[in-house]
Design an enzyme around this catalytic site. Sequence first.
Site, PDB file in Angstrom:
ATOM      1  N   ASN A  32      12.527  12.747   0.950  1.00 17.97           N
ATOM      2  CA  ASN A  32      11.855  14.041   0.707  1.00 17.97           C
ATOM      3  C   ASN A  32      11.899  14.620   2.300  1.00 17.97           C
ATOM      4  OD1 ASN A  32      10.297  16.321   0.948  1.00 17.97           O
ATOM      5  ND2 ASN A  32       9.327  15.066  -0.033  1.00 17.97           N
ATOM      6  N   LYS A  91      11.029  17.570   3.671  1.00 19.50           N
ATOM      7  CA  LYS A  91       9.649  17.900   3.864  1.00 19.50           C
ATOM      8  C   LYS A  91      10.232  19.183   4.737  1.00 19.50           C
ATOM      9  CE  LYS A  91       6.575  14.078   2.581  1.00 19.50           C
ATOM     10  NZ  LYS A  91       5.313  13.731   3.052  1.00 19.50           N
ATOM     11  N   GLU A  94       1.889  17.662  -1.158  1.00 21.94           N
ATOM     12  CA  GLU A  94       1.191  18.612  -0.721  1.00 21.94           C
ATOM     13  C   GLU A  94       1.116  19.627  -1.138  1.00 21.94           C
ATOM     14  OE1 GLU A  94       4.474  17.099   1.851  1.00 21.94           O
ATOM     15  OE2 GLU A  94       3.069  14.928   2.868  1.00 21.94           O
ATOM     16  N   GLU A 116       2.612   8.651  -6.077  1.00 17.81           N
ATOM     17  CA  GLU A 116       2.470   8.975  -4.405  1.00 17.81           C
ATOM     18  C   GLU A 116       0.868   8.856  -5.015  1.00 17.81           C
ATOM     19  OE1 GLU A 116       6.570   9.890  -2.802  1.00 17.81           O
ATOM     20  OE2 GLU A 116       5.059  12.037  -3.364  1.00 17.81           O
ATOM     21  N   GLY A 163       2.533   9.665   4.283  1.00 16.94           N
ATOM     22  CA  GLY A 163       2.289  10.095   5.567  1.00 16.94           C
ATOM     23  C   GLY A 163       1.889   9.043   6.624  1.00 16.94           C
ATOM     24  N   SER A 209       4.963   6.151   2.625  1.00 16.84           N
ATOM     25  CA  SER A 209       4.895   4.837   3.945  1.00 16.84           C
ATOM     26  C   SER A 209       5.844   4.025   3.118  1.00 16.84           C
ATOM     27  CB  SER A 209       3.612   4.768   4.133  1.00 16.84           C
ATOM     28  OG  SER A 209       2.799   5.968   4.870  1.00 16.84           O
TER      29      SER A 209
HETATM   30  P1  PGA Z   1       6.085   9.891   3.337  1.00 16.51           P
HETATM   31  O1  PGA Z   1       6.402  10.689   2.469  1.00 16.51           O
HETATM   32  O2  PGA Z   1       7.210   8.270   2.864  1.00 16.51           O
HETATM   33  O3  PGA Z   1       6.203   9.975   4.783  1.00 16.51           O
HETATM   34  O4  PGA Z   1       4.423   9.045   3.398  1.00 16.51           O
HETATM   35  C1  PGA Z   1       6.663  10.247   0.891  1.00 16.51           C
HETATM   36  C2  PGA Z   1       6.254  11.484   0.630  1.00 16.51           C
HETATM   37  O5  PGA Z   1       5.756  12.603   0.890  1.00 16.51           O
HETATM   38  O6  PGA Z   1       7.544  11.679  -0.789  1.00 16.51           O
END
Ligand code: PGA
Length: 260
Positions: A12, A14, A102, A172, A178, A218
């Site tokens: 992803n 983003k 998000e 998640e 993040g 993460s």
């Molecule tokens: P991240 O994001 O690996 O940066 O924690 C995961 C996600 O939002 O799918």
Amino acid sequence: MHPSRRPIIGGNWKMNTDRASGAALARQVAAGAAAMGQAAPDTVVFPPFVYLDSVAAALAGSPVQLGAQDVYQADHGAFTGEVSPPMLRDVGCRWVLVGHSERRHVLHEGDDLINAKLLAVLRAGLHAVLCVGEKLEQRLTGQTDTINERQARSALRHVEPQDLWRVVIAYEPVWAIGTGKTATPADAQAAHAHIRAVLADLYSPHAAAAARIQYGGSVTPANAHELLAQPDIDGALVGGASLKPADFLAILAAAGAGKA
Ligand code: PGA
């Protein structure tokens, strides 16, 4: 493990990359996945809308699949700024993220909207990654399973049993996204097992055993192997590390090795 549960890794991106760096990242992922041959897991990248077309071109002929980060639930019409499932299909998407944390918590999407989006994705013949997960205070007050269950049941309302195979669930935990914090493999496994039990109740034990549930939050090359080795973890949805080709490819390799 059920034979239909081929590991699946999503990247992803983003709101990151630009036209050139997105295409370059896609080419590196495609080359790395191709070099893994049969050992490669199912791999999907989710670029920003405006780069779907150029990333699709960069992935041409590759087994790496294309996904979108969001969608609107109508096929066309007066919805300024929105993008429909048929448009996503038209530019080569096979997958759509639905209910990412998000979208839920920054853009304030509610359960009914997420349900409508999931139904629209399936109606268009696309596949969905449905994201669920608890916030920190919910985990600390013992509500993890309740929240996951409520989000899953609500998003899957009116999803027919014959369409469930086109839905991958991504667990998640919001506090892990993040932040560099990860659920322990045991905590992630427990949450996944509960989500699978919810699917068994909603559909059937057979459907639940065949469903794929990814972990996200993460995920890095350092923790991927242990997470992916858990019996109910069928892949990962990767944010930050998916922007670094070497890290993302190492996670693909961990997925291939973990379930071999
Ligand atoms: P991240 O994001 O690996 O940066 O924690 C995961 C996600 O939002 O799918």
